[in-house]
Design an enzyme around this catalytic site. Structure first.
Site, short mmCIF file in Angstrom:
data_model
loop_
_atom_site.label_atom_id
_atom_site.label_comp_id
_atom_site.label_asym_id
_atom_site.label_seq_id
_atom_site.Cartn_x
_atom_site.Cartn_y
_atom_site.Cartn_z
N HIS A 243 -5.65 24.82 13.51
CA HIS A 243 -6.71 24.87 12.50
C HIS A 243 -8.14 24.96 13.07
O HIS A 243 -8.85 25.94 12.85
CB HIS A 243 -6.65 23.61 11.62
CG HIS A 243 -5.32 23.30 11.04
ND1 HIS A 243 -4.82 23.95 9.94
CD2 HIS A 243 -4.37 22.39 11.40
CE1 HIS A 243 -3.63 23.45 9.64
NE2 HIS A 243 -3.34 22.51 10.50
C1 BDR Z 1 -7.03 19.51 9.44
O1 BDR Z 1 -6.56 18.16 9.37
C2 BDR Z 1 -6.45 17.61 10.64
O2 BDR Z 1 -5.20 16.99 10.80
C3 BDR Z 1 -6.68 18.73 11.63
O3 BDR Z 1 -7.38 18.25 12.76
C4 BDR Z 1 -7.48 19.74 10.86
O4 BDR Z 1 -8.87 19.49 10.96
C5 BDR Z 1 -5.95 20.43 8.96
O5 BDR Z 1 -5.59 20.14 7.64
#
Ligand code: BDR
Ligand code: CA
Length: 313
Positions: A243
């Site tokens: 992400h």
């Molecule tokens: C987001 O949530 C976190 O677990 C990750 O770091 C990312 O920023 C994805 O949904």
């Protein structure tokens, strides 16, 4: 000397946050004015420590790391140890950091930086719940027009959510903060799950980091191998979505992403859909456009960029 862009990284590391920080550290085009930690994937005492661990892994103990909000504006903190492990950075063995945490509160750091630097020169990169950013905007509303741009990872629309059927983690954890940020009239670029679910850490890609043969490359492959196991099982894919590095990659190569300007509104009332980002993709309301919402990514070029830049560390 290339023209550098000044950024503040607001983050809750998290393995994918860590890779985003490494990408920024490996990129001469970016000048990291500071890193502000927020509670999210794990509690604040771990996220600020993890940010320092990553700076030291990259040989950059000079980067300033600040601790911010310990909890969301209005709701109890929800964390994600099932994804990231107990420390938030499970996978590699990383040394305890020796670089110091800055004394200043992260929210004050954000406000002070934006008020002191020339207007329109600071970009906020938000990789976690938006609590620190919202608190800064509430504390000093005059920072809003001074922010060049907020590039954030959060939300999802066509893909739905990853913590509830409708909500993505960062927005779900602090929907009230997200509501403040999306209503602040600041240029926003949004990397939702619709993009990040196309950026998968396949076995081949994870291997490419390991093959760098450096401390950073090996630690990255170990982080990703730990991080992806949860999503591989959940989604049945080869690899998990990477992400947060999408945010930094956008600053370096915006042409890797495609999206459109839309209105984004955050659900803060219904418990059923709390934290949903309601995106008016088809322009069916008269609500004003407040974000560039990305939907597509050139994922091969994205991973090539990551390997190239992490290889410089
Ligand atoms: C987001 O949530 C976190 O677990 C990750 O770091 C990312 O920023 C994805 O949904
Ligand atoms: Ca994150």
């Amino acid at each position: 000397m290339p023209h550098t862009r000044k950024i503040i990284i607001d983050t809750d590391p998290g393995q994918d946050d860590a890779v985003a920080i490494l990408l920024a550290l490996g990129s001469a085009e970016l000048d990291i004015v500071g890193i502000s930690a927020v509670a999210g994937n794990v509690p604040l005492n771990l996220t600020e420590k993890n940010a320092r661990k990553i700076c030291e892994l990259a040989g950059r103990p000079d980067i300033k790391v600040y601790a911010g909000a310990i909890r969301p504006l209005a709701r109890e903190l929800v964390t994600a140890e099932e994804v990231h492990g107990k420390t938030g950075l499970n996978g590699p063995q990383l040394r305890n950091p020796t670089m110091k945490l800055q004394d200043q509160y992260a929210v004050d750091f954000i406000v002070e930086t934006l008020m002191n630097e020339p207007s329109g020169t600071i970009t906020l990169c938000a990789l976690g719940p938006l609590t620190n950013v919202a608190l800064a905007l509430i504390r000093e509303p005059r920072i809003a027009p001074r922010i060049k741009e907020i590039v954030l990872m959060g939300g999802g629309f066509f893909e739905g959510g990853n913590v509830t059927p409708t909500a993505e983690f960062n927005i779900y954890v602090d929907p009230h903060a997200a509501d403040v940020v999306f209503k602040a009239g600041i240029p926003i670029v949004m990397m939702p799950l619709d993009v990040t679910h196309k950026a998968l850490t396949t076995a081949k890609r994870t291997q490419a980091f390991r093959q760098l043969g450096t401390r950073v490359g090996i630690a990255t492959s170990e982080m990703l191998e730990f991080f992806e196991r949860f999503d591989e099982e959940k989604y049945g894919t080869d690899g998990g979505p990477l992400h947060d590095p999408c945010v930094i990659a956008y600053l370096l190569k915006p042409e890797l992403f495609k999206g459109r300007n839309c209105n984004v509104s955050v659900e803060i009332t219904s418990e059923l859909t709390m934290g949903m980002t309601v995106i008016d993709w088809w322009g069916v309301t008269k609500r004003p456009q407040n974000a560039m919402v990305m939907r597509d990514i050139d994922h091969d070029a994205f991973f090539a960029l990551l390997v190239e830049r992490l290889g410089l560390l």
